[in-house]
Enzyme design. Sequence first.
Site, PDB file in Angstrom:
ATOM      1  N   TYR A  96      34.055  46.716  42.103  1.00 17.52           N
ATOM      2  CA  TYR A  96      33.021  47.376  42.913  1.00 17.52           C
ATOM      3  C   TYR A  96      33.502  48.769  43.340  1.00 17.52           C
ATOM      4  CZ  TYR A  96      29.542  47.901  46.690  1.00 17.52           C
ATOM      5  OH  TYR A  96      28.525  48.338  47.497  1.00 17.52           O
ATOM      6  N   CYS A  97      34.696  48.841  43.919  1.00 16.86           N
ATOM      7  CA  CYS A  97      35.219  50.120  44.392  1.00 16.86           C
ATOM      8  C   CYS A  97      35.525  51.063  43.237  1.00 16.86           C
ATOM      9  CB  CYS A  97      36.456  49.890  45.248  1.00 16.86           C
ATOM     10  SG  CYS A  97      36.121  49.043  46.807  1.00 16.86           S
ATOM     11  N   VAL A  98      36.037  50.530  42.135  1.00 16.42           N
ATOM     12  CA  VAL A  98      36.305  51.381  40.976  1.00 16.42           C
ATOM     13  C   VAL A  98      35.010  52.036  40.491  1.00 16.42           C
ATOM     14  CG1 VAL A  98      37.013  51.401  38.554  1.00 16.42           C
ATOM     15  CG2 VAL A  98      38.366  50.132  40.248  1.00 16.42           C
TER      16      VAL A  98
END
Length: 345
Positions: A96-98
């Site tokens: 998600y953060c990537v």
Amino acid sequence: MRPLVRIMLRGSLRQIRHIAAVPLAEARGPVAEVYAQARREFGVVAPPLALHSPAPEALAASWLLLRETLLAQGRVSRGAKEAVATAISRTNDCPYCVEVHEAKLATLTGVDVHGPLADWADRNALGPAEEEQPPFDAADAPEILGTAVTFHYLNRMVRLFLPDSPVPDAAPVKGRGPVMRMVARAMRPDAGTNVTPGTALDLLPAAPLPAGLDWARPNPAVAGALARAVASVDAAAERWVPEPVRDLLHTELAVHDGTVPGPTRAWVGEATDGLDAGQVPAARLALLVALNPHQITDTDLEEFRTLHPEDRELVELASWAALTAAVRIGARFGEPARSLTSTAD
């Protein structure tokens, strides 16, 4: 494409799992203040921030960390800090953060995603992997290393409370990249708004900087955010998390070598073996959040919620475990940061 982006932004808080985030229209007091600052200075109340909303102190702590490291205008460019955020998120296997921060990088100019800083962050995400001079000086260290600590924290929270992607599963594969870049462009301050370092620190009381984070001292805003966030999150945990549970996490982190425990979950059972039965669910969940959030199961959450049913308790436990682990990793940056300071002197 634009309608999909609007739908994503409006419905993004519905992606949050396990707890009910405070809706924007219902926010009051400290939650409303953080939401207002986030909308003004970040462009959106993003799910990784809003998931903290059942616990106002954890919400303020997460906002201070994100704002003062990644967002505030300082010595280090936003692009360089986004490259660090992406590298840390990749190391922690937080898709998600990537996806979010790769998309943000794609909207910025002059960023070398394979440059010396990004390469250093890839190699040293869990602390200095080898003796080498970091590609930044002592004055830049607070923003760069502070960003690393922030994303070690947020990655752990996101793994627990959010899905693998911010883009709905129904979105066509070829459209995911363009949609995310459009969302990333919306993640910016309102026109005419300057994200001035330190102006949000009053959301939480002043506190001493945790041991091992001396590299943050050259930047009072970053140091203040780290100190206030850690003190606030720790105080919330001390109000109700049993002392043996807190001691156990600190003991396990003290001997942790940076590798992800597994592949089985036998390590969790061994670590919690000496606790009272009523303390095991909180201890198990705290250890998993800190050391291997990929191994958290619905059963872990159900057993914890049986004893601690409030959303606030789940957020506070996870926040304390995640930040304790992130600060421990941040302390490993101490040696190279001290050598930088010595060189600068």
